[in-house]
Structure formats: C-alpha cells, structure tokens
Write an enzyme that holds these catalytic residues in place. Structure first.
Site, PDB file in Angstrom:
ATOM      1  CG  LEU B 232     -25.912 -27.704  16.283  1.00 36.58           C
ATOM      2  CD1 LEU B 232     -26.148 -28.139  14.852  1.00 36.58           C
ATOM      3  CD2 LEU B 232     -26.930 -28.326  17.227  1.00 36.58           C
ATOM      4  CG  ASP B 233     -26.733 -24.119  15.209  1.00 36.14           C
ATOM      5  OD1 ASP B 233     -26.683 -24.321  13.984  1.00 36.14           O
ATOM      6  OD2 ASP B 233     -27.686 -24.459  15.925  1.00 36.14           O
ATOM      7  CB  ALA B 234     -20.147 -23.395  17.373  1.00 34.78           C
TER       8      ALA B 234
END
Lengths: 289, 289, 289, 289
Positions: B232-234
């Site tokens: 996530l969001d990486a």
C-alpha cells in the site's frame, strides 16, 4: 538602556477561548495610552484555546515597564485564566548555537547576526568536534569543544548546562548538531531548543534521511525546523521547506541541495522565535506573521 | 490510419550500463534514415542500469513499422541485453478512470481529455458509488457502478477485470478511488495503475492523511502520484507536489487546498505516462522531461 | 598536477542542427576509449542550433590532454561547423567577486568556497566601498577598494581590468555590485560576468526594484541571475527564483525576504557556470542538469 | 430564508488609522451579543488607512439583520470616518463568467460551482465565440453568444450590461476573455471584475505574454489575477502564481503549463472575493487569510 520612541512591549497570551478577550486587552492598552503597532490572534478550534500577540509603543504608556506585568496579571489575565509572557523590543535574546561538522547553517546564522538582521546575542558556540572552531574565530565568538561519547554523555551535558547557565542563554539552536539530547537536558529548556531536521517530517525521522529519501524515490526533499521535545524529531514544527529532485540526482546531490533548504528553513524559525511570534497548541505551533 | 510527416516511433530501453549504447542506438537510426527528434538517457548508479528514450520520425525510415521491433531486437537489443518497448505517436492509450465520490481529479482529467490536451481514449469510468455518474454522462463516457463490500470484493474485481479486458485498457487511473486493490488485481496491470495519494509520501500512508497531517502540525501538505504495487502506497513515485498551510487552517481547509494539489500532481503523472516517459529502477522512477 | 582516475574532460558544443551529430561525437569518444560519464544535448527549434555537453574519463583516453582539442576539431568539429570549448575537471575557474555594501551574497559565495562545495579559486574581491573589507579579511582574500565616480569611472574600470588580467580571472560575479559596467568593460568578458538582479526580470529593470514591486502591489517577488551584456538587465537569464509576499509586508520586508532569494539564485547560476553547463541561443540560456 | 445557528454577518471596514478602532468595533459586537468567529485587520503604513474584516454569528445578535447597517453607521462608522460594507453568509454572490475559446479556467470554475466548493450562483456565461457553448450546456447554464467587432463593440457591450443587470450580477469573472473592456463598461462594475492575465505582471502586459516570455528567455512563467481598471492589466493584483520552465520547453509548452497555473490562480482570487476578504489601498490589495 536608552528608551527610544520606537521601543515596544510585546504580550504573548493564551487562554481558554471565550468572547470579550480582544476587547479586554485592547481596552487595557487604550485606556493606558498604549499605541498598538501589532495585533494578531487566533482561536484554535482543535484545542479550544485563544492565542494573541499584541505589541505597543511604551514611550507614553502610563504603566511603567516594571509594573506592566503585575497590572496586566491583576486586571486582565486572572479574569480570563490567561498564560502570558511579556517581552521588550530592546531586550536581545541570548542564543547558543550547537554544531558538529557541517557549516552551512552556522554560516547562515552568523551572517545574519553579523549584518544585524536579527535582534540577538551569540555568547557561545558549542560543538562535539573541533571542525568548526575556525569559523567561530572568524566571527569572534567563544567556541567550546565538548566531545560526547556514550560513556561521558551525562557529565558532558552537565558541562553544557553549566555553560548555558553561565552565559544566561535564552534559546539554543541545534544547527545540524548530530547528537541526541537527553530528556533531562531538554527539560531544562522547554520550547527553547530549535532543531533543523533534514527531512520533511514526519517522513524520515532519525539519521540519514536523505539516504532514506533517495531509497524511497521521492521527487521532493524537505527540511523541518521544530522545537525539541523528549521524543526524537516529534516536537512542534515551526517551519518547513522543500526542493524538487529528479532521477538525475544522487544522494550527494540531495545532501548538497538540501543544505540550501535547511539553512533557510532554520533561519526562518529562529527569526520567528526572536520576534516572539510562536505559540504552541497541542504540539502544533501558531506562528504569527 | 493516415501516416503524416509528424508520425514518430518511440523506443524505451533499459539494460546493464556499459560503453557504446548511445552510439549503437543512434547508429541504428542514422543508418536507416530515422530523424531523431528526442533523445534522453540516464545512467543510474544505484541500480547499475542504463535508461533511454529515443523518438524519431518514421515517414522516411527504411524499416517498416511492423518490422522495427524485430530488427531492433536482432541487431541491437540482444547484444546489450536490453529490455525495450516500442510505441507510436499515432497510437492512443486507452485509459480507465476509477473514482469513488470526489470529483476534482475526474473533472481535471476529463477537461484535458475533452480539450485534446492528451493523446488518449477513455473507454470507461468505474466507480464503487453512483455519485459521479452525472459527470460521466456530461462527457458521454460509459459509467459502471461496481459497489465493493468485503464479501463481494473478489467477484467484483473479477468483473472489473472483465470490463478492462473487454475495453482493451492500457492504463488505469485511480482518481481518488477509495478502495484498496487486491494483489491479484494489481498483478494484472503491472506499472499500469497510477494512483494519487493525498499526502507527501512516505509520510501519512493509508487513510485520512490530512487529518494525520493536521494532528502532526505540519506546515506543508503534499500529494503523491505513484504506480500501484502490492504494498500500500509504496509503489514507485512519479510526481509530488506541495502546498503551504498555516495554523489558521483546519482539516477541512487542508482537504480543500489539497484537492488543487492532487489534481495537478495526478495529471502530471498521467501526462508523463501517456508520453512514454517513465521507466523504473529499484522502485524509483526515471521521468524524462 | 596529479592525474586521478576520476579526472574528466568536458566538451561544450553547438552547431547547426542536423542528423548524425550525437553519433559522430559518441563514436569519437568510444573509438578512443573515452568512458562517457555525462551526456546531455538539446536541439533548439527557435535558433536551429544543436547544443551538447559531454564529459568522459580521460585516464585511459587514447588522445593526450594536449591533443584532444586539435583532434576533435580536425576529425569532427569542422565537418559539422561546430563551435566548441574544452574543459578539464581538475582546472579551477578563477572568480573575481564584485560587491558594494550588502553582504548576503558575498557570504553565501564565500561559505561555499570555504566548504569546497565549488571547484574554484577566488583570487580577489573588488568593491567601490570599504564596507565589506572585514569579510574579505575573515576569509583571507585580497580586497581592492576602487571607488567609482562619474569623473573617474573610465580610469577606475581600467584599473579593475588590470587587476582581473593580473589575477587571470575567468569569471566575474557581481554580488549586488551597485555600479553599471561600461560597454567597453563588458566586451572584455563576454558571457563571463554573472549578475544578480533583485527582481523577477523583465519586470522592474533598473534600480529600486523592491520599491517598484511594492508600489505595483505584487504578491510574489523575484530575483534573476543573468550574464551581463551591454543592455542593462537584458542579458541571458540563467536562473530565477521567487518568494510570496502579502499585504502585511512593507518594502523593508521585501528587501529582507528578497536577500534569501537573491543569494540562492545567484549561487545556482554560479554553480552551473563552474560546471560548464551553460550555453546560449538567441539570448536564451541552455542550462543542462 | 432559514436562519441557522451558523449564519454570520461580515463587516468590511476601512478608515484613517488611529487608536481605538478595534476596541470600538469589538465593543459594539460584544455589547450586542455578537459572537465573533473571525477578526483580521491591517494598518497600512503606505496609505495611512486601517482595514478590518470581522465576522460574527447573528442568531443571538440583539440588532436585527435589517438594522445592523444603520446602527453600525450611527454608533461607530461616522465617529471614525469609516467606509464599510455589510454581508451575510447566507447570501450568494451572482457571478457572470466571460470566456472566449479556452476552456481550462471555465471548467475549473464550473467544477467548483458544481461541487459546491463556492458560495455563489452562475446565472450566465457570456462569450464572443460559440466555441464553449457545449460546456455551458453540460452544466445547464445559460450561454449568450455576443460577438464583438470594432464596429459593434459599443452596442454589444450595452447588450452585455443589460444582461448583467437583468441577471443581477454581483461579480464578473474574465476567464481568459480575449477582449478589452471599454472604460465605460469597467466603470459600471468597479472592483467587481476579476481578470486572469497569463503572465507575471507587470512583466508582459498585453497580448501573447507566453511568446514574449519565451523570447526573453525567462526561467519562470507566471499568472496574475487582478481587478480590472481602465488601464490595461494595471488593476490591483489579487493573486499570482508561477511555474518553472527550462530550455527544453517551447512556447506551446509554456502555454500548456501556464494553463494549470492560470486556473489555480484565478480560482484563488475568486474564492477570496466570494468570502469578502479583499480590500484595496492605493491599487494594492489587502487579502485576508
């Protein structure tokens, strides 16, 4: 101390928010012939507090400098449950600068000091390395080399505290000082220690933030000045700045470009503190214009 | 499809870095009468790879469109161990936009589509709510309402994948789509899903980043567009933008100001992708000018 | 002069745009065992010229330092009608700094010099006032006080030119030097004089730009670094920077805030010049990354 | 009209600066049970005037809506020689949008209108071309095509004025309207016409500013929103924004990148006007936060 027409007094106030505060404070100054030259205020909905900075010329003020605090406390502050502090424009804060090996922030501070951009004294520079002594000597400022190891940290901090007390220091600036201050040390100077962290906090807390930023592949790097609290890099943020980076830039480019950002952001924070324009609400700063 | 003088071919290349690559590629085009109109390249020291984007006019190119890939692979790419992709300026990417309830990014995308700023088609909009259907209708774009619950997520994603396949989608844009895609879904579109996260990543991963930013007392808010990966969001960051905030602004002000930032940052990322200007090295993007 | 593995040669090239230039130059280096570490180029459609900067390691290069220019000119440059210049990374530019009374840019330059951020020498500082002599002395740099009046301008400029020749100066930096150089002086150092103008050019040419900006009621102030030409403040722009201002700020605030902007913008321009990354096309600069 | 607890009244005041103004105004509200939710003020040293915006909840205010103006004028304003205007949060400004052929600003305004970000009505769109009629239809807003030639300008402006009067327009937004309004027209709407000029004023007044900026070789382009006065592009500036450009960008890139800047800058100005946060002093705006 010569009293000039331009001399001013500054009140910083905060208290539970309610109606009538501005009116009461402006009444107090008006009735006593204080010509207001600055007024800014903020009602903070998240902490329910009211914050105010008011500055007025004291040449014709009917209450003497020495009595202003007492009168204000008696007539106004108690009624509203105010916390307040009183400052005078002709008093200079005494600032200690802590450094390690990097000179960019130190030079920026010393240039502003030297060109009288800021209303302050710098009685001493403290460092855990000898590297920057020549710069202190360039500017004729006493330099104390206090190396820190795990073993000697407590006693060296004690020595730092002695020096700070002896030089009557009001504000400590960590200008890329690469040591973590102990909780005990921090407690001696609550909201009186300003640090520059070389990242856009809360991203990249701790050491080597530019390396971490590079690894993450960010497109913008940042710097954050904040008051130091017991928790690392978690104190109230005063100012932040950013700079764009591209894939062409390596870690060393981040570091070089970041230095320009750091020194400007740190200097902004120091300037605001010297002007008594910062208040704190729930770990968030109110920074008046 | 009419072949105009301005039609170009674009090669995106990466391979282990060594001498002679630029020379070999420019030789290949020069010898075959390809007039180069764009060349940018990057040697990345952290991953040891070389990256290149080269674009040339194909009207007089001696190798036919259909054969360019084969010739390039045989004569050049194998020799250098290149990964490459070939694109043509007269091909439009087919973009699916995923939304939930917020319209600011969607409008910004549709305005650019409608004014022909971008070289793309939008065959469909997918949403887990009905809220934005009227906007899709304003722009005459098919709108599919596919509500997601924990229980139906797998089957609904299957339906989304069907629609995407059916509409031959090349790129998915998550324009404030408030659902986390499953790993399986993401694997279907590697580096083909662009998200806008409403914070300055890696700060404030996850939901409610403006609330978290407000709590932390930041002085700058941000937005980050990135390719979606399993974590996530990486994923690799494509573009970031920031906006200054002050103590006077509440969470709702962060949100409102943030929207302007988000839509511009997302549109920047989409534009670069549509122009075939993004390559990836160790989770960091190379974004050519 | 020790030849280290990292020593590089740099070619700056421009010529009429045509196919095959990149190939020819990269061929020349490749065939002679020059490992390219930097390549950037630009085809400018407005002036029809091609611009290139290429840098390679010379330790194993088959052509000796002394012969590179001759060979390149004979084998490549003449064929393409190139203008070119050759530089070596181990040569330091010799920079003269001209100042008047303001110290912010001077300190910023001297700090970078002192911390070895830049590859240069500063053989002298020239000023029309004595004010900044102590700073020159802080940094152990010869300071020449050459006051200028209308009456003595020609002879004093002659003296400046003598000093510059004597110190073999390659680049002149006007760090808020408040004198207009004569056309004759400028002709001695074409594209070798960098000025910082304290406005967002072309707005507010000439003196007192912050006053003019205040009068006009701008919301953003700027600074512009440019090469000096015969026409005042009209030379090729290298870098610009801006800062937001509000109605709360007076002229003196513009000036103070502007200083931070000026020093950063000037230093960016100097850094690019020292790295041989600037070329000029029709009074517009190409500034490579 | 339903009176909710959140309804507020807003006073915009300016008058010659003297002591006691804040006290008098806050007294007036306090004594009549007006809970102040916003107060900002500014003493402008250049024009010697005091400016103030104060907003309070009117649900429990002792003076009725209809009488506030009369009471304030009688009791306070006359004493201080104040110019003032009174507004209510539940009144929506009626905004006419003027356009020509470019849609970016129009879409940005309509999106904000449609998503209820702004407290306004848009009773009509006026254009000198038919180009954008479909967008008006998308948003169900009456569109009037009023072509302008040298010959018919006077009569067509008369027709525009009729329409504006008929629709009771409070504010005119020139959203890249490519016609110069006559002095007579401007006099009908003093400080009620907001324009977006596509340059960083005062640089590049007049037409084709991006072309002029390109010719000059700037490194930053800008956009400026301002109130329209009789003199072209010389009215009080409300907001400005900038964007960096490089040598790689051509005029058409300036134009494309500029559009993003223009729409954001124009929308910032409109938002401030709708919130009654702008006052003017000597052609400079006071824009409250």
């Amino acid at each position: 101390m010569k009293m000039t027409k331009q001399d001013t007094a500054i009140l910083l106030i905060h208290c539970p928010d309610r109606t009538g505060i501005i009116r009461a404070v402006t009444d107090f100054l008006y009735e006593n012939n204080g010509n207001v030259v600055y007024l800014d205020q903020h009602s903070d909905h998240s902490c329910g507090e009211f914050f105010m900075r008011i500055e007025w010329e004291i040449a014709d003020f009917q209450i003497s400098r020495e009595k202003i605090g007492e009168y204000f406390d008696t007539l106004i502050a108690r009624k509203f449950g105010m916390m307040w502090s009183l400052h005078f424009s002709n008093q200079k804060k005494r600032v200690a600068v802590f450094v390690t090996k990097l000179s960019h922030c130190l030079y920026d501070i010393l240039y502003r000091f030297h060109s009288q951009e800021w209303n302050m004294e710098i009685p001493l520079i403290i460092s855990n390395h000898e590297t920057l002594r020549p710069i202190a000597e360039q500017f004729d400022i006493p330099f104390y080399h206090i190396p820190i190891t795990k073993a000697n940290k407590a006693e060296q901090e004690a020595r730092q505290l002695e020096l700070l007390a002896e030089h009557q220091v009001d504000l400590i600036v960590l200008a890329r000082y690469m040591q973590i201050l102990s909780d005990d040390f921090v407690l001696h100077y609550p909201r009186k220690i300003i640090n520059i962290h070389h990242s856009f906090l809360p991203a990249f807390v701790g050491s080597k933030p530019y390396h971490a930023a590079f690894e993450r592949g960010v497109k913008i790097i940042g710097a954050t000045s904040h008051y130091v609290t017991a928790e690392l890099d978690a104190g109230p943020i005063i100012a932040q700045g950013t700079a764009h980076v591209t894939h062409k830039e390596r870690v060393q480019d981040f570091i070089r470009k970041g230095k320009d950002n750091e020194k400007i952001v740190l200097s902004k924070a120091i300037a605001k503190d010297l002007q008594h324009k910062i208040l704190v609400c729930n770990n968030r700063t109110i920074v008046f214009d």
